[in-house]
Design an enzyme around this catalytic site. Structure first.
Site, mmCIF file in Angstrom:
data_model
loop_
_atom_site.group_PDB
_atom_site.id
_atom_site.type_symbol
_atom_site.label_atom_id
_atom_site.label_comp_id
_atom_site.label_asym_id
_atom_site.label_seq_id
_atom_site.Cartn_x
_atom_site.Cartn_y
_atom_site.Cartn_z
ATOM 1 N N ASN A 11 0.860 -1.183 0.000
ATOM 2 C CA ASN A 11 0.000 0.000 0.000
ATOM 3 C C ASN A 11 0.895 1.231 0.000
ATOM 4 O OD1 ASN A 11 -1.776 2.091 0.471
ATOM 5 N ND2 ASN A 11 -2.718 1.188 2.284
ATOM 6 N N ARG A 90 -2.817 -2.067 -3.297
ATOM 7 C CA ARG A 90 -3.970 -1.198 -3.100
ATOM 8 C C ARG A 90 -3.879 -0.047 -4.099
ATOM 9 N NH1 ARG A 90 -4.395 4.174 -0.008
ATOM 10 N NH2 ARG A 90 -6.637 4.531 -0.024
ATOM 11 N N ARG A 240 -9.695 16.407 6.865
ATOM 12 C CA ARG A 240 -10.617 16.730 5.769
ATOM 13 C C ARG A 240 -11.944 17.215 6.334
ATOM 14 N NH1 ARG A 240 -9.960 10.861 3.236
ATOM 15 N NH2 ARG A 240 -7.692 10.839 2.999
#
Length: 398
Positions: A11, A90, A240
């Site tokens: 990943n 991923r 975020r």
């Protein structure tokens, strides 16, 4: 390990590389670790074996290829490299192109590269890992597992933005959803954990971490999710903002003279828990500050929980029945406080928490945390690496 086939899960982030080496027969990871601070002088790589022993080393070449070279050197030294028979990567964004995991070839690589326009912070880093690994181990089957693939079952009314349709048709501007590998894993685990009818059930999954999303799963398929074209939409996350009135962004730009690029950085990297609290993006830090009376930390958690409960309630309308609410991810699995505050807000749905079970269900444990007269509320640890490994094994065995 000479007789055991292994799958390597990779990943790649923008400045990090996570890895896990897992037996084909679904055992515990033989080796796992993280290369971090790539691109900086203090770049290092850490290995953790089955017994929990850890070792860290500085990276002479502070790059993704350098980290992979160090990883493969370590695997070779431990005599594990010959046992690697498949590699699972991923990949953040599969767009409309990829509805399931696929074996990687030159055509797949070019499609992932094209889709980097939809995920400029993620897909390029994923590609670096893919290309470097293929160069180092060209004979091993490599598989791309997409965060967006599980959500390709969304209906048009769920993925279409209410803007002129030509933007979707010409530029692929639509909702895609993310965390699909985690949601898919939990959706499958829930069937066994609760004895659900695979052909007739409905669950809500709250994957909560530094990035967070809700998913409504009907009969094993994703029918709605909170993230959109990018991982920015939806819940309040570590840095975020989640849902934001576009008019507010335009107003901020007019007041401050900021560019679109500057605002995009702000809503991705300077908002969420960090932006509201002014203290940290880490929920654990904020929970401790909340206990000590820090009002901004308390507000940050309350805003996150309010948004989460609102999205869970809204996603319920995409289901034909409601069997369980499942918490997963770093926060979902370990924050009894966030679970308690969220379920309290969902009392209108008939959910009731067993406070003792909720407090006990942390640190990788799984189980029901609701009372006997409530719909199921549960904690199930996610395992994205296992899901990626399973896909890589299945495709490499074809």
């Amino acid at each position: 390990m000479s007789n055991v086939s292994l799958v390597l899960v990779i990943n790649c982030g923008s400045s990090s590389l996570k890895f896990s080496l897992i037996p084909f027969n679904d055992g515990a990871p033989v080796l796992s670790g993280l290369a971090e601070k790539l691109g900086l002088e203090e770049a290092c790589i850490t290995f953790k074996d089955q017994k929990g022993n850890k070792s860290s080393h500085a990276l002479p070449e502070a790059s993704h290829p350098g980290a992979l070279q160090a990883l493969f050197a370590e695997l070779n030294q431990r005599q594990l490299l010959p046992a690697v028979k498949a590699i699972g990567h991923r990949v953040a964004h599969g767009g409309n192109e990829f509805k399931q995991s696929v074996a990687i070839n030159s055509e797949v690589i070019e499609k992932i590269r094209t889709l980097s326009a939809l995920a400029p912070l993620h897909n390029p880093a994923n590609l670096i890992g893919i290309e470097a690994t293929m160069a180092l181990l060209p004979a091993v089957t490599q598989v791309a597992v997409f965060d967006t693939a599980f959500h390709q079952t969304l209906a048009p009314e769920a993925y279409t933005y209410a803007i002129p349709l030509e933007y979707q048709e010409r530029y692929q501007v639509r909702r895609y959803g993310f965390h699909g590998t985690s949601h898919r894993y939990i959706a499958a685990e829930a069937i066994n954990a609760f004895g659900l009818d695979p052909a007739n059930h409905g669950i809500l999954i709250a994957h909560l971490g530094n990035g967070s999303s809700v998913c409504a799963v009907k009969n094993g398929k994703s029918v709605d999710t909170s993230m959109g074209m990018t991982p920015l939409e939806g819940l309040v996350m570590g840095t975020r903002c989640g849902d934001l009135d576009f008019g507010a962004a335009v107003y901020i730009a007019s007041c401050t003279g900021q560019s679109i690029e500057s605002l995009y950085k702000m809503v991705n990297n300077e908002s969420g828990l960090y932006g509201v609290s002014g203290l940290s993006s880490d929920c654990r830090t904020l929970q401790e500050a909340r206990r000590q009376g820090n009002k901004r930390a308390a507000l940050a958690i309350d805003v996150m929980v309010h948004r989460l409960a609102r999205h869970l309630g809204a996603h319920l309308t995409s289901l034909h029945r409601f069997d369980a609410l499942i918490f997963t991810g770093g926060i979902g699995e370990n924050s009894a406080l966030v679970r308690e505050l969220t379920v309290k807000r969902l009392g209108v749905l008939g959910l009731q928490l067993d406070e003792k079970k909720n407090q006990q269900m942390c640190g990788g444990l799984s189980g029901v945390i609701s009372t006997a007269n409530s719909a199921w509320v549960a904690v199930l640890p996610t395992n994205e690496e296992k899901m990626i490994a399973m896909d890589a094994v299945a495709i490499s065995s074809l």
